[in-house]
Design an enzyme around this catalytic site. Structure first.
Site, mmCIF file in Angstrom:
data_model
loop_
_atom_site.group_PDB
_atom_site.id
_atom_site.type_symbol
_atom_site.label_atom_id
_atom_site.label_comp_id
_atom_site.label_asym_id
_atom_site.label_seq_id
_atom_site.Cartn_x
_atom_site.Cartn_y
_atom_site.Cartn_z
ATOM 1 N N THR A 14 22.491 30.060 43.116
ATOM 2 C CA THR A 14 22.809 30.432 44.499
ATOM 3 C C THR A 14 24.060 31.294 44.600
ATOM 4 O O THR A 14 24.142 32.209 45.424
ATOM 5 C CB THR A 14 22.974 29.153 45.352
ATOM 6 O OG1 THR A 14 21.732 28.454 45.327
ATOM 7 C CG2 THR A 14 23.325 29.454 46.793
ATOM 8 N N SER A 58 18.630 27.906 38.424
ATOM 9 C CA SER A 58 19.011 27.012 37.323
ATOM 10 C C SER A 58 17.875 26.096 36.875
ATOM 11 O O SER A 58 17.903 25.566 35.765
ATOM 12 C CB SER A 58 20.246 26.195 37.684
ATOM 13 O OG SER A 58 19.960 25.242 38.672
ATOM 14 N N THR A 90 23.292 25.248 40.983
ATOM 15 C CA THR A 90 23.793 23.872 41.036
ATOM 16 C C THR A 90 22.698 22.830 40.805
ATOM 17 O O THR A 90 22.999 21.672 40.534
ATOM 18 C CB THR A 90 24.449 23.592 42.402
ATOM 19 O OG1 THR A 90 23.464 23.804 43.423
ATOM 20 C CG2 THR A 90 25.643 24.492 42.634
HETATM 21 N N1 GLU Z 1 21.163 25.113 45.300
HETATM 22 C C1 GLU Z 1 20.867 25.707 44.046
HETATM 23 C C2 GLU Z 1 22.073 26.510 43.570
HETATM 24 O O1 GLU Z 1 23.093 26.178 43.960
HETATM 25 C C3 GLU Z 1 19.566 26.402 44.039
HETATM 26 C C4 GLU Z 1 19.247 27.339 42.961
HETATM 27 C C5 GLU Z 1 19.707 27.034 41.551
HETATM 28 O O2 GLU Z 1 20.066 25.916 41.192
HETATM 29 O O3 GLU Z 1 19.706 27.994 40.780
HETATM 30 O O4 GLU Z 1 22.150 27.419 42.854
#
Ligand code: GLU
Length: 324
Positions: A14, A58, A90
Site C-alpha cells: 500500500t 505483500s 502490511t
Molecule cells: N493493507 C495492505 C498494505 O498495507 C494491502 C496490500 C499489501 O499488503 O501489499 O500494503
C-alpha cells in the site's frame, strides 16, 4: 559532516500504491525513489541509497523472493550501511519480519515498514512511517535487536508483532509484550533491553512445504487426513484456546506427528499455548504425548515460518528448543 550510510529497498504494498486512473483500485506502482522524495528530511540524517526490488502486493511475496531481499540487505551491510530499511505491504509484514529475524546475523538494524493508506490518500501514513523507520534504523540503540517493524509511531520486535486490525492506521501491535520502543518528537525511546535471538543458517533447500490449518468447531478431517499424502514436510495447527483440537483431529495428528513435525499454536491471537494443564483427548498434554510440539507464544503464522526454515537447514529435530 560524514553522515551514516542507510540503505532502503521498496518491495511494493500500500505504501507504494496508487490508482492507474481515478475510480480504479490502487496497485503497487510507486518506486523507492519516489517514496524517498516524500521524506526530504532524510537528506540531513543519512547518505541514502534506495532500490526498488519488486512492486508486489505483500500477499504475493514468497520465501524465494525474501531470500533474495535478505541477500541484498546483507550486501548493503557489507558495503558499510549502518541501517537497512525495507518498505512492503502490511498484510504479511508480521511474517516477513519473522522470516528475516530468524536469518539476520548482523548487529546492524533491519527495519520493516509500510503504510495503511496509499500514497495519494488524504492522511497517507507512508512518509511518516518511512521517516520513523529510518530514524530507528540509524539509532545506535537499535543495534543487536534483529529485525523490527516500525508503524504508527511504534517499534515492534519481529517475534511479537501482529497485524491486529485490517484497515486502521494503528493496525499493528505486540499482544502481551507491547511495543519495544516509541517514537516521540522524532526520538526513539526503547522501553526494554534487546531479547536474546537464536539465528538460523540459510536454508539449503526451498522446495519443502509446511501446511497450516486452523481448528474450528465441528470441523471434518478431510484435509488434515491428506496432509501426508499431499507431500507436506511439516504441519502447523492453529488450535483452540491453549493449543487444543477435537478428538477426531487428535488421532489423525498422532499419525502425522509420527512422520513429520507438527506444531500446535493458539488461534486466539494472544497468549501462550499450555504444556501441562489439560488432560482430555485433544488437549495440549495429550497432543504432546502423541508427538506434537507446542508453539508457546509464537502465533501460528510465525510458527510456520520457523518450521519451514528449520526444515530448510535440517534442524527440524531441534524444533522444541527453538520454540522455548
Ligand atoms: N493493507 C495492505 C498494505 O498495507 C494491502 C496490500 C499489501 O499488503 O501489499 O500494503
Amino acid at each position: 559532516m560524514n553522515l551514516p550510510k542507510l540503505a532502503i529497498a521498496a518491495l511494493g504494498g500500500t505504501v507504494s500504491m496508487q490508482p492507474r486512473s481515478a475510480g480504479e483500485g490502487v496497485i503497487p506502482t510507486v518506486s523507492g525513489e519516489t517514496l524517498l522524495a516524500s521524506v526530504p528530511e532524510l537528506k540531513s540524517l543519512a547518505q541514502v541509497t534506495v532500490e526498488t526490488l519488486c512492486l508486489l502486493p505483500s500477499a504475493s511475496l514468497d520465501f524465494e523472493c525474501l531470500l533474495s531481499v535478505l541477500s541484498w540487505a546483507k550486501y548493503q551491510v557489507a558495503q558499510g550501511a549502518e541501517g537497512v530499511v525495507i518498505t512492503q505491504g502490511t498484510d504479511t509484514l508480521e511474517e516477513t519480519a519473522s522470516f528475516f529475524d530468524y536469518l539476520w546475523d548482523h548487529d546492524v538494524p533491519l527495519i520493516l515498514t509500510g503504510a495503511m493508506r496509499s500514497a495519494q490518500q488524504a492522511g497517507a501514513d507512508g512518509p511518516a512511517n518511512l521517516l520513523d523507520a529510518c530514524r530507528v534504523a540509524l539509532n545506535p540503540n537499535s543495534r543487536q535487536r534483529g529485525v523490527q517493524v516500525v508503524m504508527n509511531g511504534q517499534v515492534h520486535h519481529a517475534s511479537s508483532v501482529r497485524k491486529t486490525d485490517s484497515l486502521a492506521v494503528h493496525a499493528f501491535s505486540s499482544p502481551i509484550f507491547g511495543p519495544a520502543a516509541l517514537l516521540v518528537e522524532g526520538h526513539v525511546h526503547y522501553l526494554r533491553s534487546p531479547v536474546l535471538r537464536n539465528v538460523l543458517p540459510l536454508p539449503q533447500q526451498t522446495l519443502h512445504k509446511v501446511a497450516m490449518l486452523e481448528a474450528s468447531l465441528s470441523a471434518d478431517t478431510l484435509i488434515v487426513e491428506n496432509i501426508l499424502k499431499l507431500g507436506y514436510d511439516g504441519l502447523v495447527i492453529a488450535g483452540f484456546g491453549a493449543g487444543h483440537v477435537s478428538e477426531k483431529w487428535t488421532t489423525v495428528i498422532e499419525t502425522i506427528a509420527g512422520k513429520i513435525p507438527v506444531i500446535i499454536a493458539t488461534r486466539t491471537g494472544s497468549g501462550s499455548t499450555a504444556q501441562a494443564s489439560y488432560g482430555f483427548v485433544g488437549s495440549e498434554m495429550d497432543l504432546i504425548r502423541k508427538g506434537a510440539h507446542m508453539a508457546g507464544f509464537l502465533c501460528p503464522r510465525k510458527a510456520r515460518i520457523l518450521l519451514w526454515l528449520l526444515i530448510g537447514c535440517q534442524r527440524q529435530d531441534e524444533v522444541t528448543s527453538y520454540l522455548e
